[in-house]
Design an enzyme around this catalytic site. Structure first.
Site, PDB file in Angstrom:
ATOM      1  NE  ARG A 174     -14.334 -45.772 -16.253  1.00  0.00           N
ATOM      2  CZ  ARG A 174     -13.163 -46.379 -16.000  1.00  0.00           C
ATOM      3  NH1 ARG A 174     -13.136 -47.548 -15.388  1.00  0.00           N
ATOM      4  NH2 ARG A 174     -12.028 -45.807 -16.320  1.00  0.00           N
ATOM      5  CB  SER A 223     -16.865 -39.404 -18.837  1.00  0.00           C
ATOM      6  OG  SER A 223     -15.560 -38.945 -18.588  1.00  0.00           O
ATOM      7  CD  GLU A 293     -17.940 -43.155 -17.362  1.00  0.00           C
ATOM      8  OE1 GLU A 293     -17.418 -42.765 -16.309  1.00  0.00           O
ATOM      9  OE2 GLU A 293     -17.295 -43.338 -18.421  1.00  0.00           O
TER      10      GLU A 293
END
Length: 300
Positions: A174, A223, A293
């Protein structure tokens, strides 16, 4: 700042906006004003804007589609650019795909699957643009963008064009390692031939899973936390009793604990306070320190 505004107005005219509210340009519908804002329509315009900001010593930020971002209530200092329609083109040559950084990630998935090309079907339902997906090494259901990227094109802090290989980017979970203030303009992919009907069925399956698990029809940024190794952020958040927890106009979704939603009138400060609360509670409950995130940007 005034000198920069004057130089940019000479090039972009009324497209330059001062004190531009950013809330309506983010998926959270949250965020204060940018000192200066402009839509750029091609790489030449982007290079000009970046070079002018660099000479003036003013920071330049690319907003993209405004997903996966939490913009401060005080807004963003400097110049904010957004990639216009010229950055939304998708070109396909056999298994080689070149997608503009401004193309919607979901649109790219639809186009390549329709051509019977596999490797990006995991991206169905991922919000935002190709450029934003690259920056975050977007992924889901076992797939990620890093697996199919070959080249990343962009513009440096000083306004110069630069192409990066997959190894240059240094993909990780990520995240990516890009040069400071580098703005992506287009991405090259190498996909594989697949069975079109099977791929379309897979995309439909993933779409149904997302619809069941994720909040729809309410502003959010995707998210909030990355999944820690061997676990799921949503599971840890729910175990800490955070599902549905509300502060001001923001709340952890009743549908999925790893989403914060704007129930109406939420402030960035509300969301940040929920993030801090959640990290502390999960740490106390399970010993895991969650990593966000969503990106917090602007004047905090």
């Amino acid at each position: 700042m005034k000198a920069l505004e004057g130089e940019l107005r000479a090039r972009f005219g009324e497209r330059i906006r001062a004190a531009m509210p950013l809330a309506e340009l983010t998926s959270f519908r949250i965020g204060g004003p940018a000192d200066l804002f402009v839509n750029v329509e091609d790489e030449t315009e982007l290079m000009h804007a970046k070079a002018a900001a660099y000479r003036a010593g003013v920071p330049c930020f690319c907003l993209g589609a405004g997903t996966n971002l939490l913009v401060s209530d005080r807004g963003m200092r400097g110049l904010v650019v957004r990639l216009g329609d010229g950055f939304g083109k998708i070109k396909i040559d056999d298994t080689k795909v070149v997608a503009g950084a401004g193309a919607a990630f979901g649109a790219l998935v639809e186009v390549v699957v329709g051509r019977g090309l596999e490797g990006l079907e995991f991206g169905e339902g991922i919000p935002g643009t190709v450029g934003g997906g690259l920056v975050m090494n977007a992924g889901a259901f076992g797939g990620e963008i890093a697996k199919v990227v070959t080249l990343v094109h962009g513009v440096t802090e000083a306004g110069d064009a630069l192409a990066l290989t997959k190894d240059d980017v240094k993909f990780a979970y990520r995240r990516t390692e890009l040069p400071n203030h580098f703005i992506i303009t287009r991405v090259d992919f190498e996909l594989a031939h697949g069975d079109r009907e099977r791929l379309m069925a897979r995309v439909a399956e993933l779409k149904a899973k997302r619809a069941m698990r994720q909040p729809r029809g309410v502003p959010n940024a995707g998210s909030i936390f990355k999944n820690p190794p061997g676990n799921f952020a949503g599971k840890l958040l729910e175990g800490a009793g955070l599902k549905g927890t509300r502060l001001g106009g923001a709340a952890f979704s009743d549908q999925h604990a790893n989403f914060i939603v704007n129930l109406g009138g939420a402030q960035a400060a509300d969301v940040r306070a929920l993030i801090d609360m959640a990290r502390n509670k999960v740490k106390e409950q399970s010993g895991v320190w969650l990593e966000p995130e969503v990106r917090l940007v602007g004047d905090w």
